[in-house]
Design a protein around this motif. Structure first.
Motif, PDB file in Angstrom:
ATOM      1  N   ASP A  55       1.154  -1.210   0.199  1.00 25.88           N
ATOM      2  CA  ASP A  55       0.159  -0.231   0.152  1.00 25.88           C
ATOM      3  C   ASP A  55       0.885   0.963  -0.037  1.00 25.88           C
ATOM      4  OD1 ASP A  55       0.861   0.441   2.716  1.00 25.88           O
ATOM      5  OD2 ASP A  55      -0.836  -0.594   3.510  1.00 25.88           O
ATOM      6  N   GLU A  56       0.108   2.470  -0.070  1.00 24.03           N
ATOM      7  CA  GLU A  56       1.081   3.776  -0.299  1.00 24.03           C
ATOM      8  C   GLU A  56       1.227   4.004   1.331  1.00 24.03           C
ATOM      9  OE1 GLU A  56       0.056   8.732  -0.394  1.00 24.03           O
ATOM     10  OE2 GLU A  56      -1.495   6.876  -1.569  1.00 24.03           O
ATOM     11  N   ARG A  57       0.979   3.673   2.387  1.00 18.51           N
ATOM     12  CA  ARG A  57       2.072   4.167   3.627  1.00 18.51           C
ATOM     13  C   ARG A  57       3.301   3.228   3.361  1.00 18.51           C
ATOM     14  NH1 ARG A  57      -0.748   4.552   9.692  1.00 18.51           N
ATOM     15  NH2 ARG A  57       1.259   5.646  10.484  1.00 18.51           N
ATOM     16  N   ASP A  58       3.098   1.937   2.840  1.00 17.15           N
ATOM     17  CA  ASP A  58       4.100   0.954   3.850  1.00 17.15           C
ATOM     18  C   ASP A  58       5.233   1.401   2.289  1.00 17.15           C
ATOM     19  OD1 ASP A  58       3.090  -0.105   5.314  1.00 17.15           O
ATOM     20  OD2 ASP A  58       2.502  -2.475   4.875  1.00 17.15           O
ATOM     21  N   LEU A  59       4.986   1.810   0.839  1.00 21.88           N
ATOM     22  CA  LEU A  59       6.062   2.002   0.189  1.00 21.88           C
ATOM     23  C   LEU A  59       6.027   3.680  -0.039  1.00 21.88           C
ATOM     24  CD1 LEU A  59       6.404   1.594  -2.630  1.00 21.88           C
ATOM     25  CD2 LEU A  59       4.603   3.522  -3.443  1.00 21.88           C
ATOM     26  N   ARG A  60       6.327   4.853   1.276  1.00 21.56           N
ATOM     27  CA  ARG A  60       6.408   5.835   0.868  1.00 21.56           C
ATOM     28  C   ARG A  60       7.979   5.601   2.143  1.00 21.56           C
ATOM     29  NH1 ARG A  60       4.473  10.835   0.076  1.00 21.56           N
ATOM     30  NH2 ARG A  60       2.718  11.182  -1.475  1.00 21.56           N
ATOM     31  N   GLU A  61       7.255   4.320   2.771  1.00 23.23           N
ATOM     32  CA  GLU A  61       8.152   4.423   4.337  1.00 23.23           C
ATOM     33  C   GLU A  61       9.549   3.402   3.996  1.00 23.23           C
ATOM     34  OE1 GLU A  61       8.012   2.430   8.824  1.00 23.23           O
ATOM     35  OE2 GLU A  61       6.213   2.348   7.709  1.00 23.23           O
ATOM     36  N   SER A  62       9.552   3.044   2.435  1.00 27.72           N
ATOM     37  CA  SER A  62      10.304   1.698   2.190  1.00 27.72           C
ATOM     38  C   SER A  62      11.368   2.665   1.487  1.00 27.72           C
ATOM     39  CB  SER A  62       9.919   0.884   1.634  1.00 27.72           C
ATOM     40  OG  SER A  62      10.578   0.142   0.510  1.00 27.72           O
ATOM     41  N   ILE A  63      10.186   4.024   0.518  1.00 25.66           N
ATOM     42  CA  ILE A  63      11.365   4.698  -0.178  1.00 25.66           C
ATOM     43  C   ILE A  63      11.989   5.683   0.810  1.00 25.66           C
ATOM     44  CG2 ILE A  63      10.974   6.724  -1.267  1.00 25.66           C
ATOM     45  CD1 ILE A  63       9.166   4.898  -2.803  1.00 25.66           C
ATOM     46  N   ALA A  64      11.108   5.903   1.657  1.00 26.09           N
ATOM     47  CA  ALA A  64      12.187   6.734   2.930  1.00 26.09           C
ATOM     48  C   ALA A  64      13.041   6.216   3.562  1.00 26.09           C
ATOM     49  CB  ALA A  64      11.112   7.694   3.925  1.00 26.09           C
ATOM     50  N   ASN A  65      13.302   4.702   4.067  1.00 26.55           N
ATOM     51  CA  ASN A  65      14.373   4.095   4.776  1.00 26.55           C
ATOM     52  C   ASN A  65      15.658   3.970   3.488  1.00 26.55           C
ATOM     53  OD1 ASN A  65      13.160   4.054   7.004  1.00 26.55           O
ATOM     54  ND2 ASN A  65      11.816   2.162   6.187  1.00 26.55           N
ATOM     55  N   LEU A  66      14.808   3.294   2.161  1.00 27.86           N
ATOM     56  CA  LEU A  66      16.179   3.363   1.079  1.00 27.86           C
ATOM     57  C   LEU A  66      16.876   4.727   1.257  1.00 27.86           C
ATOM     58  CD1 LEU A  66      17.672   1.613  -0.870  1.00 27.86           C
ATOM     59  CD2 LEU A  66      15.173   2.886  -2.801  1.00 27.86           C
ATOM     60  N   PHE A  67      16.705   6.516   0.971  1.00 30.99           N
ATOM     61  CA  PHE A  67      16.933   7.433   0.544  1.00 30.99           C
ATOM     62  C   PHE A  67      17.919   7.558   1.900  1.00 30.99           C
ATOM     63  CE2 PHE A  67      13.385   9.742  -2.790  1.00 30.99           C
ATOM     64  CZ  PHE A  67      14.402   8.647  -3.525  1.00 30.99           C
ATOM     65  N   ALA A  68      17.569   7.117   2.816  1.00 33.00           N
ATOM     66  CA  ALA A  68      17.785   7.855   4.222  1.00 33.00           C
ATOM     67  C   ALA A  68      19.159   7.114   4.813  1.00 33.00           C
ATOM     68  CB  ALA A  68      17.691   7.307   5.387  1.00 33.00           C
TER      69      ALA A  68
END
Length: 447
Positions: A55-68
């Motif tokens: 879902d969108e929320r999990d995807l955003r969290e995953s991408i934020a962790n990747l960029f971090a």
């Protein structure tokens, strides 16, 4: 599987029937469309993305962790990609819907504002180079250089000569594009040596002959050296009936010798140093030349005319050079340009004005000189390696292995170029100048 009209199911914008494709494949001697493409198996799409649904929320969290996980580095990199401060005005104005969402800028009945802005961009290049004709525009400096070589070849068509001479210190990407362009034109590339970071005039003199169609030089060079004998290089080219092509950029052109005054027939290079900043690939190519080569210019030209009511109007001009009219006899197969990027560059130059543009260019010389002096005071470093004037960047010799020093600097938050075992390259602009003290301190720790 085909639809009732005999066409295959799929995109309406690819309307070839099976019979159409079979006829075309037969004409070129290919067995299938797939055989026209050499795609390695390990990167060939097999129909599966290999991504789990989320879902969108999990995807955003995953991408934020990747960029971090990205390292925060202050870049002292250059070599054709230079970052200068881009004012908020450029972002704000260039993102207006009239500019950003326009389908095409070339329909004069609906795009007068954009066409005028592109005409102003061309006019700025004319003023900076001293050459009367500038296009709008090339993809980047590499394609501009390649198009200049093809222009030179067209002018010598039927005569002897098919060689382009370039400096041995040439950015690999530009050299690669040039090789690809010239391979299909049955032309060849020759390299001339550099001496103390600039052109070796004696060696170049021995290489230029009747087979040479163009001599290319850069100022500043890819290593930041300001070429001091451009007139002599131009004379060598002209004495052998070859074109002299000069590579530079819009900031350097504000301060260094005017290309027209040193005999340049064509000026190429990057304009995106203003208006875009470091883009890691996307560029904006300069192309300016003499009026006698007007009909040989690649790309688009915006001109001024009058409409039916005798009002000033902007429109594309001399389109008979282009492939949508001349097809295979066109001067270039570039059928679009970086119009929006050119718009941003024009806005940035206009915002700076003549005085601040010169000040920015002057700072590119003085900041590089001052930083080199400070690094040269560090034991184990010599900077700059070349005893010449520099623009933005310079080469540093290291007693310790350069890759190891670069790696240690990266661990301390700084990125520099590694040239070979004992040479680094450092680039300073108004964007990273406030971190110069910390860079010097980091060098003192690792050198």
């Amino acid at each position: 599987m085909t639809a009732g009209n005999g066409r295959r199911d799929g995109s309406p914008y690819a309307p070839h029937t099976d019979a159409d494709e079979a006829a075309m494949l037969d004409a070129v001697g290919a067995e299938s469309v797939e055989s026209l493409f050499d795609i390695p198996e390990d990167v060939r799409f097999d129909g599966e993305f290999g991504l789990d649904a989320t879902d969108e929320r999990d995807l955003r969290e995953s991408i934020a962790n990747l960029f971090a996980r990205n390292e925060e580095l202050t870049e002292f990199l250059g070599r054709g990609h230079h970052a200068h401060y881009v004012p908020a005005l450029v972002d704000d104005l260039s993102r207006r819907s009239e500019f950003l969402t326009s389908y095409t800028q070339y329909q004069p009945e609906i795009a007068q504002g954009f066409l005028q802005a592109l005409f102003e961009y061309q006019s700025m290049l004319v003023e900076l180079t001293g050459l009367p004709v500038a296009n709008c525009s090339m993809y980047d400096a590499a394609t501009a250089l390649a198009e200049a070589a093809l222009l030179a070849n067209r002018l010598r068509r039927g005569a002897s000569g098919h060689r382009v001479l370039v400096p041995e210190h040439l950015q690999e990407g530009r050299l690669g594009v040039l090789e690809n362009y010239l391979d299909g034109a049955d032309m060849e590339i020759g390299e001339y040596p550099m001496a103390d970071g600039a052109a070796d005039l004696n060696a170049l003199s021995d290489l230029v002959d009747d087979e040479t169609v163009m001599v290319y030089a850069e100022s500043p060079t890819v290593r930041g050296v300001i070429e001091e004998r451009l007139s002599d290089i131009g004379d060598l080219a002209h004495e052998n009936d070859a074109l002299f092509c000069l590579g530079s950029d819009v900031v350097a052109l504000a301060l260094l010798e005017e290309p027209a005054s040193v005999g340049a027939d064509v000026v190429v290079g990057e304009a995106d140093a203003l208006g875009l900043g470091t883009s890691y690939g996307m560029g904006l190519g300069i192309f300016a030349t003499r009026e006698k080569f007007l009909r040989q210019v690649p790309g688009r030209l915006v001109g001024v005319s009058e409409d039916a009511e005798d009002m000033r109007a902007f429109t594309l001009t001399l389109q008979t050079r282009e492939q949508h009219i001349r097809k295979e006899r066109a001067t270039s197969n570039i059928c679009t340009n970086q119009a929006w990027v050119a718009l941003r560059t024009a806005m940035h130059i206009a915002w700076l004005g003549p005085d601040r543009l010169v000040n920015l260019a002057t700072r590119a010389v003085t900041d590089a000189r001052d930083l080199a002096v400070r690094l040269d005071d560090i034991s184990g470093l010599q900077a700059p390696v070349y005893d010449r004037h520099h623009f933005r960047e310079f080469v540093v010799h290291t007693d310790q292995p350069a890759p190891a020093i670069a790696n240690d600097l990266s661990g301390r938050g700084f990125a520099v170029h590694t040239l070979d075992d004992h040479y680094l390259q450092v680039c300073i602009t108004d964007v990273n100048a406030d971190a110069a003290d910390k860079l010097v301190a980091a060098f003192e720790e690792v050198a």
